[in-house]
Design a protein around this motif. Structure first.
Motif, PDB file in Angstrom:
ATOM      1  N   LEU A  44      35.861  16.921 -15.369  1.00 43.06           N
ATOM      2  CA  LEU A  44      36.795  15.809 -15.302  1.00 43.06           C
ATOM      3  C   LEU A  44      38.130  16.213 -15.919  1.00 43.06           C
ATOM      4  O   LEU A  44      38.277  16.261 -17.122  1.00 43.06           O
ATOM      5  N   VAL A  45      39.104  16.538 -15.094  1.00 41.96           N
ATOM      6  CA  VAL A  45      40.399  16.968 -15.599  1.00 41.96           C
ATOM      7  C   VAL A  45      41.533  16.059 -15.127  1.00 41.96           C
ATOM      8  O   VAL A  45      42.642  16.142 -15.639  1.00 41.96           O
ATOM      9  N   ASP A  46      41.284  15.215 -14.162  1.00 40.21           N
ATOM     10  CA  ASP A  46      42.336  14.363 -13.632  1.00 40.21           C
ATOM     11  C   ASP A  46      42.521  13.117 -14.496  1.00 40.21           C
ATOM     12  O   ASP A  46      41.657  12.744 -15.284  1.00 40.21           O
ATOM     13  N   GLN A  47      43.643  12.461 -14.291  1.00 41.05           N
ATOM     14  CA  GLN A  47      43.960  11.275 -15.063  1.00 41.05           C
ATOM     15  C   GLN A  47      43.326  10.036 -14.446  1.00 41.05           C
ATOM     16  O   GLN A  47      43.291   9.887 -13.239  1.00 41.05           O
ATOM     17  N   GLY A  48      42.816   9.157 -15.323  1.00 36.89           N
ATOM     18  CA  GLY A  48      42.331   7.869 -14.864  1.00 36.89           C
ATOM     19  C   GLY A  48      40.977   7.884 -14.195  1.00 36.89           C
ATOM     20  O   GLY A  48      40.672   6.996 -13.412  1.00 36.89           O
ATOM     21  N   ILE A  49      40.127   8.867 -14.488  1.00 39.24           N
ATOM     22  CA  ILE A  49      38.800   8.923 -13.883  1.00 39.24           C
ATOM     23  C   ILE A  49      37.830   8.080 -14.709  1.00 39.24           C
ATOM     24  O   ILE A  49      37.808   8.163 -15.933  1.00 39.24           O
ATOM     25  N   ASN A 189      27.728  21.224 -16.645  1.00 41.62           N
ATOM     26  CA  ASN A 189      28.288  21.242 -15.292  1.00 41.62           C
ATOM     27  C   ASN A 189      28.828  19.845 -15.004  1.00 41.62           C
ATOM     28  O   ASN A 189      29.022  19.054 -15.931  1.00 41.62           O
ATOM     29  N   ALA A 190      29.073  19.555 -13.730  1.00 39.08           N
ATOM     30  CA  ALA A 190      29.662  18.261 -13.376  1.00 39.08           C
ATOM     31  C   ALA A 190      28.726  17.090 -13.625  1.00 39.08           C
ATOM     32  O   ALA A 190      29.175  15.939 -13.675  1.00 39.08           O
ATOM     33  N   LYS A 191      27.424  17.317 -13.796  1.00 36.12           N
ATOM     34  CA  LYS A 191      26.454  16.233 -13.929  1.00 36.12           C
ATOM     35  C   LYS A 191      25.804  16.129 -15.300  1.00 36.12           C
ATOM     36  O   LYS A 191      25.492  15.027 -15.748  1.00 36.12           O
ATOM     37  N   LEU A 192      25.554  17.240 -15.967  1.00 35.90           N
ATOM     38  CA  LEU A 192      24.776  17.234 -17.204  1.00 35.90           C
ATOM     39  C   LEU A 192      25.657  17.501 -18.410  1.00 35.90           C
ATOM     40  O   LEU A 192      26.543  18.359 -18.374  1.00 35.90           O
ATOM     41  N   GLU A 193      25.384  16.783 -19.509  1.00 36.94           N
ATOM     42  CA  GLU A 193      26.090  17.046 -20.755  1.00 36.94           C
ATOM     43  C   GLU A 193      25.172  16.813 -21.946  1.00 36.94           C
ATOM     44  O   GLU A 193      24.274  15.967 -21.913  1.00 36.94           O
TER      45      GLU A 193
END
Length: 217
Positions: A44-49, A189-193
């Motif tokens: 997640l690098v974009d603004q407002g996500i 990754n994009a799903k797990l943290e």
């Protein structure tokens, strides 16, 4: 003189035309930026996500356990340890360098506490407990994969410590408590943290630790 200026202009245009393909090749060969790499991987690098997150976690904390003889008024103070698992849902809002979120969840497990060598000789194991929790949070983004945040946690707890002999009052903390937590999150990754949080609950002076694995929706 006109021929000289014309030849000079043609040479300059030729140099520019030759330099343009070379510059394009250099741009194509240069490595992509960290932001582009993170975006390609889905971080997640974009603004407002805004993203939802479901978390399964392990919880553990200590509280003061007080046993009182109702006839004599004698008190015995010791420790109680709570441990168990919880399920939580969060909605987080990500900006490039910071973010905020709100979450809620439930947890259940067992507790052990008391002191067999004390005056009142009280000790119990496997005491069931349940909690409900509300957590607003504010966090700073070190990079697209790592967040460091501060949580304001409010917990409602139920735990009934039995009195097998009668005539005693057992109290372990308060039913409604709140506290501040430091929250560290690392995305695989994009799903797990991975989530690791540590803090202290006000009023009971309870130290609290939780370790969780989150799945982003």
């Amino acid at each position: 003189m006109r021929k000289f200026f014309l030849i000079l202009i043609l040479l300059t245009m030729n140099r520019v035309a030759l330099a343009e393909p070379q510059r394009q090749r250099l741009q194509q060969q240069s490595p992509p930026s960290a932001a582009l790499v993170a975006r390609d991987k889905g971080y997640l690098v974009d603004q407002g996500i805004a993203r939802g997150l479901i978390t399964v976690e392990y919880n553990s904390w200590f509280e003061k356990l007080t046993v009182t003889n109702t006839a004599t008024g004698v008190d015995q103070d010791s420790k109680a340890e709570y441990y168990g698992f919880g399920l939580n849902y969060e909605q987080n809002f990500y900006q490039p360098k910071w973010g905020w979120g709100i979450g809620a969840g439930v947890a259940m497990g067992t507790a052990v506490g008391g002191d067999k060598s004390g005056v009142l000789q009280y000790f119990e194991a496997r005491v069931p407990w349940t909690t409900a929790r509300l957590v607003p949070r504010l966090f700073y983004r070190w990079n697209p994969q790592t967040d460091l945040g501060f949580d304001m946690v409010t917990i409602y707890k139920t735990a009934k410590w039995p009195d097998t002999t009668g005539g005693r009052k057992i109290l372990s903390g308060a039913e409604l408590v709140a506290g501040g937590f430091i929250d560290l999150r690392v995305r695989f990754n994009a799903k797990l943290e991975l989530i690791q949080s540590f803090g202290m609950l006000y009023k009971d002076e309870s130290t609290f630790w939780r370790l969780g694995l989150g799945y982003r929706l």
